[in-house]
Design a protein around this motif. Structure first.
Motif, PDB file in Angstrom:
ATOM      1  N   MET A 231       0.964  -1.148   0.126  1.00 11.74           N
ATOM      2  CA  MET A 231       0.039   0.064  -0.011  1.00 11.74           C
ATOM      3  C   MET A 231       0.980   1.199  -0.009  1.00 11.74           C
ATOM      4  O   MET A 231       1.576   1.604   0.908  1.00 11.74           O
ATOM      5  N   ASP A 232       1.096   1.973  -1.373  1.00 18.34           N
ATOM      6  CA  ASP A 232       2.022   2.968  -1.476  1.00 18.34           C
ATOM      7  C   ASP A 232       3.454   2.617  -1.157  1.00 18.34           C
ATOM      8  O   ASP A 232       3.809   1.626  -1.763  1.00 18.34           O
ATOM      9  N   THR A 233       3.954   2.929   0.121  1.00 16.12           N
ATOM     10  CA  THR A 233       5.381   2.422   0.511  1.00 16.12           C
ATOM     11  C   THR A 233       5.522   1.404   1.494  1.00 16.12           C
ATOM     12  O   THR A 233       6.390   1.296   1.829  1.00 16.12           O
ATOM     13  N   ARG A 234       4.172   1.002   1.770  1.00 19.02           N
ATOM     14  CA  ARG A 234       4.220   0.078   2.908  1.00 19.02           C
ATOM     15  C   ARG A 234       4.018  -1.435   2.402  1.00 19.02           C
ATOM     16  O   ARG A 234       3.206  -1.597   1.553  1.00 19.02           O
ATOM     17  N   LEU A 235       4.895  -2.327   2.910  1.00 21.12           N
ATOM     18  CA  LEU A 235       4.701  -3.629   2.463  1.00 21.12           C
ATOM     19  C   LEU A 235       4.444  -4.778   3.746  1.00 21.12           C
ATOM     20  O   LEU A 235       5.086  -4.706   4.633  1.00 21.12           O
ATOM     21  N   THR A 236       3.731  -5.650   3.360  1.00 23.01           N
ATOM     22  CA  THR A 236       3.413  -6.714   4.302  1.00 23.01           C
ATOM     23  C   THR A 236       2.899  -8.016   3.675  1.00 23.01           C
ATOM     24  O   THR A 236       2.963  -8.188   2.636  1.00 23.01           O
ATOM     25  N   SER A 237       2.741  -9.193   4.245  1.00 28.21           N
ATOM     26  CA  SER A 237       2.391 -10.368   3.958  1.00 28.21           C
ATOM     27  C   SER A 237       1.179 -10.962   4.433  1.00 28.21           C
ATOM     28  O   SER A 237       0.795 -10.745   5.792  1.00 28.21           O
ATOM     29  N   LEU A 238       0.455 -11.549   3.539  1.00 23.60           N
ATOM     30  CA  LEU A 238      -0.747 -12.009   4.027  1.00 23.60           C
ATOM     31  C   LEU A 238      -1.179 -13.532   3.721  1.00 23.60           C
ATOM     32  O   LEU A 238      -0.462 -13.984   2.857  1.00 23.60           O
ATOM     33  N   ASN A 239      -1.635 -14.061   4.688  1.00 27.61           N
ATOM     34  CA  ASN A 239      -2.149 -15.645   4.172  1.00 27.61           C
ATOM     35  C   ASN A 239      -3.159 -15.691   2.857  1.00 27.61           C
ATOM     36  O   ASN A 239      -3.954 -14.684   2.762  1.00 27.61           O
ATOM     37  N   LYS A 240      -2.799 -16.672   2.057  1.00 28.47           N
ATOM     38  CA  LYS A 240      -3.648 -16.560   0.771  1.00 28.47           C
ATOM     39  C   LYS A 240      -5.048 -16.676   1.152  1.00 28.47           C
ATOM     40  O   LYS A 240      -5.841 -16.534   0.104  1.00 28.47           O
ATOM     41  N   GLU A 241      -5.386 -17.344   2.350  1.00 30.23           N
ATOM     42  CA  GLU A 241      -6.973 -17.265   2.566  1.00 30.23           C
ATOM     43  C   GLU A 241      -7.407 -15.813   2.907  1.00 30.23           C
ATOM     44  O   GLU A 241      -8.629 -15.963   3.070  1.00 30.23           O
TER      45      GLU A 241
END
Length: 298
Positions: A250-260
Protein backbone atom coordinates in the motif's frame (compact mmCIF):
# COMPACT_ATOMS: atom_id res chain seq x y z
CA UNK A 1 -0.23 30.04 12.43
CA UNK A 2 0.99 26.52 13.24
CA UNK A 3 2.67 24.27 10.64
CA UNK A 4 4.19 20.79 10.52
CA UNK A 5 7.43 19.85 8.72
CA UNK A 6 8.27 16.33 7.53
CA UNK A 7 11.02 14.62 5.56
CA UNK A 8 12.70 11.23 5.26
CA UNK A 9 16.23 12.40 4.50
CA UNK A 10 18.07 15.64 3.86
CA UNK A 11 21.05 16.68 1.71
CA UNK A 12 23.58 19.37 2.62
CA UNK A 13 22.94 21.26 -0.66
CA UNK A 14 19.37 21.98 0.52
CA UNK A 15 20.43 23.75 3.73
CA UNK A 16 20.09 27.29 2.25
CA UNK A 17 16.46 26.61 1.27
CA UNK A 18 15.52 25.31 4.69
CA UNK A 19 17.32 28.20 6.36
CA UNK A 20 15.30 30.71 4.32
CA UNK A 21 12.11 28.82 5.15
CA UNK A 22 12.87 28.86 8.89
CA UNK A 23 13.85 32.55 8.73
CA UNK A 24 10.54 33.42 7.06
CA UNK A 25 8.60 31.50 9.72
CA UNK A 26 10.47 33.26 12.54
CA UNK A 27 9.90 36.71 11.10
CA UNK A 28 6.18 36.02 10.68
CA UNK A 29 5.60 34.41 14.11
CA UNK A 30 4.77 31.03 12.58
CA UNK A 31 5.07 28.03 14.89
CA UNK A 32 7.06 25.15 13.34
CA UNK A 33 6.60 21.57 14.57
CA UNK A 34 9.09 19.07 13.12
CA UNK A 35 8.51 15.31 12.90
CA UNK A 36 10.87 13.59 15.36
CA UNK A 37 12.87 11.42 12.92
CA UNK A 38 13.34 14.35 10.54
CA UNK A 39 14.36 16.55 13.48
CA UNK A 40 17.08 14.00 14.35
CA UNK A 41 18.33 14.04 10.73
CA UNK A 42 18.49 17.83 10.66
CA UNK A 43 20.27 17.94 14.02
CA UNK A 44 23.17 15.97 12.51
CA UNK A 45 24.09 19.04 10.44
CA UNK A 46 26.21 21.72 12.09
CA UNK A 47 23.88 24.47 10.86
CA UNK A 48 20.92 22.93 12.69
CA UNK A 49 22.54 21.64 15.88
CA UNK A 50 20.87 24.34 17.94
CA UNK A 51 17.38 23.85 16.51
CA UNK A 52 14.82 24.49 19.19
CA UNK A 53 11.47 23.48 17.75
CA UNK A 54 8.65 21.42 19.22
CA UNK A 55 8.42 17.95 17.68
CA UNK A 56 5.66 15.48 16.90
CA UNK A 57 6.00 11.74 16.43
CA UNK A 58 2.57 10.35 15.49
CA UNK A 59 -0.70 11.26 13.80
CA UNK A 60 -2.51 11.89 17.10
CA UNK A 61 -0.34 14.95 17.68
CA UNK A 62 -1.30 16.50 14.33
CA UNK A 63 -4.47 18.22 15.43
CA UNK A 64 -6.80 20.18 13.16
CA UNK A 65 -5.33 23.51 14.28
CA UNK A 66 -2.29 22.91 12.04
CA UNK A 67 -2.64 25.08 8.93
CA UNK A 68 -0.20 23.26 6.62
CA UNK A 69 2.28 20.40 6.46
CA UNK A 70 5.48 20.99 4.45
CA UNK A 71 7.19 17.88 3.09
CA UNK A 72 10.82 18.08 1.91
CA UNK A 73 11.68 15.29 -0.51
CA UNK A 74 9.85 13.64 -3.38
CA UNK A 75 6.60 11.81 -3.96
CA UNK A 76 7.65 8.99 -1.62
CA UNK A 77 7.93 11.51 1.19
CA UNK A 78 4.34 12.66 0.60
CA UNK A 79 3.11 9.04 0.48
CA UNK A 80 4.78 8.47 3.84
CA UNK A 81 3.40 11.75 5.22
CA UNK A 82 -0.23 10.71 4.67
CA UNK A 83 0.17 8.11 7.45
CA UNK A 84 0.51 11.15 9.73
CA UNK A 85 -2.04 13.41 8.02
CA UNK A 86 -4.80 10.77 7.73
CA UNK A 87 -8.27 12.32 7.94
CA UNK A 88 -7.17 15.58 9.62
CA UNK A 89 -7.67 17.61 6.43
CA UNK A 90 -4.31 19.39 6.86
CA UNK A 91 -3.14 20.49 3.37
CA UNK A 92 0.28 19.26 2.18
CA UNK A 93 2.85 21.53 0.51
CA UNK A 94 5.21 19.20 -1.34
CA UNK A 95 8.68 20.77 -1.78
CA UNK A 96 10.50 18.71 -4.39
CA UNK A 97 14.11 18.10 -3.40
CA UNK A 98 14.02 14.68 -5.08
CA UNK A 99 13.75 13.58 -8.71
CA UNK A 100 10.40 13.04 -10.46
CA UNK A 101 7.85 14.78 -8.28
CA UNK A 102 4.31 14.32 -9.64
CA UNK A 103 2.94 15.14 -6.17
CA UNK A 104 5.72 17.33 -4.81
CA UNK A 105 5.09 20.04 -7.39
CA UNK A 106 6.91 22.98 -5.76
CA UNK A 107 10.50 23.05 -6.97
CA UNK A 108 12.73 24.20 -4.11
CA UNK A 109 13.70 27.41 -5.97
CA UNK A 110 10.08 28.25 -6.83
CA UNK A 111 9.07 27.37 -3.28
CA UNK A 112 11.31 30.09 -1.82
CA UNK A 113 10.21 32.67 -4.39
CA UNK A 114 6.52 32.05 -3.68
CA UNK A 115 6.67 31.31 0.03
CA UNK A 116 4.53 34.32 0.93
CA UNK A 117 1.76 33.18 -1.43
CA UNK A 118 1.97 29.65 -0.05
CA UNK A 119 1.53 30.75 3.56
CA UNK A 120 -1.37 32.94 2.56
CA UNK A 121 -2.92 29.99 0.68
CA UNK A 122 -3.15 31.89 -2.58
CA UNK A 123 -2.78 28.65 -4.52
CA UNK A 124 -5.25 25.92 -5.50
CA UNK A 125 -6.18 23.19 -3.02
CA UNK A 126 -6.54 19.88 -4.87
CA UNK A 127 -8.40 17.01 -3.15
CA UNK A 128 -6.99 13.53 -3.87
CA UNK A 129 -9.01 10.35 -3.29
CA UNK A 130 -7.63 7.31 -1.47
CA UNK A 131 -8.23 3.57 -1.39
CA UNK A 132 -9.45 1.84 1.77
CA UNK A 133 -8.68 -1.84 2.45
CA UNK A 134 -10.37 -4.41 4.66
CA UNK A 135 -9.36 -8.06 4.92
CA UNK A 136 -11.49 -11.13 5.62
CA UNK A 137 -9.35 -12.71 8.36
CA UNK A 138 -6.55 -10.50 9.65
CA UNK A 139 -7.21 -6.89 10.53
CA UNK A 140 -3.91 -5.46 9.34
CA UNK A 141 -4.57 -2.18 11.13
CA UNK A 142 -4.58 -3.72 14.60
CA UNK A 143 -1.28 -5.61 14.64
CA UNK A 144 1.72 -4.27 16.53
CA UNK A 145 3.01 -2.45 13.44
CA UNK A 146 -0.26 -0.48 13.05
CA UNK A 147 -0.30 -0.98 9.27
CA UNK A 148 -2.08 2.04 7.78
CA UNK A 149 -4.76 0.54 5.52
CA UNK A 150 -5.33 3.54 3.24
CA UNK A 151 -3.44 4.28 0.01
CA UNK A 152 -3.07 7.48 -1.99
CA UNK A 153 -1.37 5.83 -4.98
CA UNK A 154 -2.18 2.15 -5.19
CA UNK A 155 -2.78 -1.22 -3.56
CA UNK A 156 -0.66 -3.99 -5.09
CA UNK A 157 -1.04 -7.76 -4.71
CA UNK A 158 2.13 -9.68 -5.66
CA UNK A 159 3.31 -13.29 -5.67
CA UNK A 160 5.68 -14.10 -2.79
CA UNK A 161 8.45 -16.71 -2.40
CA UNK A 162 7.60 -18.37 -5.71
CA UNK A 163 8.36 -17.93 -9.40
CA UNK A 164 4.90 -19.27 -10.27
CA UNK A 165 2.01 -16.98 -11.13
CA UNK A 166 -0.80 -16.38 -8.72
CA UNK A 167 -4.48 -16.36 -9.61
CA UNK A 168 -6.64 -13.48 -8.44
CA UNK A 169 -10.42 -13.77 -8.67
CA UNK A 170 -11.86 -10.27 -9.01
CA UNK A 171 -15.42 -9.19 -8.19
CA UNK A 172 -16.94 -5.74 -8.78
CA UNK A 173 -19.93 -4.93 -6.57
CA UNK A 174 -20.28 -8.68 -5.86
CA UNK A 175 -20.38 -9.54 -9.59
CA UNK A 176 -17.60 -11.81 -10.85
CA UNK A 177 -15.29 -9.97 -13.26
CA UNK A 178 -12.49 -12.37 -14.17
CA UNK A 179 -9.60 -14.46 -12.85
CA UNK A 180 -6.24 -12.82 -13.41
CA UNK A 181 -3.36 -15.26 -14.01
CA UNK A 182 -0.42 -12.96 -13.40
CA UNK A 183 2.48 -11.93 -11.19
CA UNK A 184 0.08 -9.62 -9.42
CA UNK A 185 -2.58 -6.94 -9.64
CA UNK A 186 -2.58 -3.17 -9.12
CA UNK A 187 -5.59 -1.22 -7.89
CA UNK A 188 -4.77 2.44 -8.52
CA UNK A 189 -6.31 5.84 -7.84
CA UNK A 190 -6.03 8.62 -10.47
CA UNK A 191 -3.12 9.95 -8.39
CA UNK A 192 -1.34 6.59 -8.67
CA UNK A 193 -2.06 6.20 -12.38
CA UNK A 194 1.33 7.82 -13.15
CA UNK A 195 3.13 5.29 -10.92
CA UNK A 196 3.41 1.49 -10.96
CA UNK A 197 0.20 1.13 -12.99
CA UNK A 198 1.63 3.28 -15.79
CA UNK A 199 4.77 1.14 -15.99
CA UNK A 200 2.54 -1.92 -16.42
CA UNK A 201 0.61 -0.38 -19.32
CA UNK A 202 -2.15 1.35 -17.38
CA UNK A 203 -3.72 4.65 -18.51
CA UNK A 204 -3.00 8.09 -17.10
CA UNK A 205 -6.07 9.56 -15.38
CA UNK A 206 -6.22 13.19 -14.25
CA UNK A 207 -6.83 13.48 -10.49
CA UNK A 208 -10.21 15.21 -10.82
CA UNK A 209 -11.73 12.01 -12.23
CA UNK A 210 -13.73 9.69 -9.98
CA UNK A 211 -12.23 6.37 -11.02
CA UNK A 212 -10.02 3.46 -10.05
CA UNK A 213 -7.78 1.48 -12.40
CA UNK A 214 -7.31 -2.30 -12.22
CA UNK A 215 -4.01 -3.22 -13.90
CA UNK A 216 -2.61 -6.78 -14.12
CA UNK A 217 1.15 -7.28 -13.68
CA UNK A 218 2.66 -9.51 -16.39
CA UNK A 219 -0.61 -11.34 -17.13
CA UNK A 220 -0.40 -14.74 -18.82
CA UNK A 221 -3.63 -14.09 -20.72
CA UNK A 222 -3.04 -11.75 -23.67
CA UNK A 223 -6.59 -10.42 -23.38
CA UNK A 224 -6.06 -9.13 -19.82
CA UNK A 225 -6.00 -5.37 -20.08
CA UNK A 226 -6.23 -2.48 -17.59
CA UNK A 227 -9.81 -1.66 -16.62
CA UNK A 228 -11.17 1.71 -15.45
CA UNK A 229 -14.10 1.55 -13.03
CA UNK A 230 -16.07 4.10 -11.00
CA UNK A 231 -14.63 4.84 -7.55
CA UNK A 232 -18.13 4.27 -6.16
CA UNK A 233 -17.74 0.57 -6.87
CA UNK A 234 -16.37 -1.98 -4.42
CA UNK A 235 -13.70 -4.54 -5.29
CA UNK A 236 -13.42 -8.01 -3.79
CA UNK A 237 -10.31 -10.13 -4.44
CA UNK A 238 -9.59 -13.81 -3.72
CA UNK A 239 -5.98 -14.95 -4.08
CA UNK A 240 -4.84 -18.46 -5.05
CA UNK A 241 -1.15 -19.38 -4.80
CA UNK A 242 1.11 -22.45 -4.61
CA UNK A 243 2.66 -21.02 -1.45
CA UNK A 244 1.01 -19.97 1.79
CA UNK A 245 1.53 -16.20 1.58
CA UNK A 246 1.29 -13.34 -0.89
CA UNK A 247 2.68 -9.80 -0.68
CA UNK A 248 0.51 -6.75 -0.18
CA UNK A 249 1.80 -3.25 -0.86
CA UNK A 250 0.00 0.00 0.00
CA UNK A 251 1.96 2.94 -1.37
CA UNK A 252 5.35 2.61 0.36
CA UNK A 253 4.26 0.02 2.95
CA UNK A 254 4.71 -3.73 2.46
CA UNK A 255 3.34 -6.71 4.38
CA UNK A 256 2.52 -10.40 3.84
CA UNK A 257 -0.89 -12.05 4.12
CA UNK A 258 -2.09 -15.64 4.19
CA UNK A 259 -3.58 -16.64 0.84
CA UNK A 260 -6.88 -17.38 2.61
CA UNK A 261 -7.15 -13.67 3.42
CA UNK A 262 -9.56 -12.05 0.95
CA UNK A 263 -9.38 -8.33 0.19
CA UNK A 264 -12.17 -5.75 0.11
CA UNK A 265 -11.24 -2.42 -1.48
CA UNK A 266 -13.28 0.75 -1.79
CA UNK A 267 -12.95 4.52 -1.81
CA UNK A 268 -11.82 6.03 1.50
CA UNK A 269 -14.28 8.31 3.36
CA UNK A 270 -11.85 11.25 3.32
CA UNK A 271 -9.45 13.09 0.97
CA UNK A 272 -5.84 14.21 1.09
CA UNK A 273 -5.40 17.87 0.09
CA UNK A 274 -2.39 19.05 -1.90
CA UNK A 275 -1.54 22.72 -2.37
CA UNK A 276 -0.50 23.46 -5.95
CA UNK A 277 0.13 26.56 -8.05
CA UNK A 278 -3.02 26.34 -10.16
CA UNK A 279 -5.93 24.11 -11.00
CA UNK A 280 -4.46 22.93 -14.31
CA UNK A 281 -0.80 22.52 -13.36
CA UNK A 282 -1.27 18.72 -13.53
CA UNK A 283 -0.93 18.79 -17.32
CA UNK A 284 2.12 21.03 -17.10
CA UNK A 285 3.63 18.49 -14.70
CA UNK A 286 2.90 15.65 -17.15
CA UNK A 287 4.63 17.50 -19.98
CA UNK A 288 7.70 18.20 -17.87
CA UNK A 289 8.06 14.87 -16.07
CA UNK A 290 7.18 12.58 -19.01
CA UNK A 291 9.09 14.76 -21.52
CA UNK A 292 6.04 15.29 -23.69
CA UNK A 293 6.69 17.73 -26.50
CA UNK A 294 10.44 17.06 -26.54
CA UNK A 295 10.14 16.28 -30.27
CA UNK A 296 11.55 19.36 -32.03
CA UNK A 297 8.46 19.52 -34.26
CA UNK A 298 6.61 20.69 -31.13
Amino acid sequence: MKIAVYGQNFLEKNIPYLNQFIGYAYSNSIEIYIEKSFFDILSSFEEFKNLDFPIFSNYKELTKDFSLMFTFGGDGTILSAITLIRDSGIPIVGVNTGNLGFLATFNKDVFIQKIDQIFNKKFHLMPRSLLYLKTSITNINTNHNKFFNFALNEIVILRKETVSMITIDAYIDNEFLTSYWADGLIISTPTGSTGYSLSCGGPIISPDNHNFVITPISPHNLFSRPLIISDNQKIHLKIHSRVKYYSLSMDTRLTSLNKENELYIQKAPFYIYLLQEGKNTYYKTLREKLLWGIDQRN
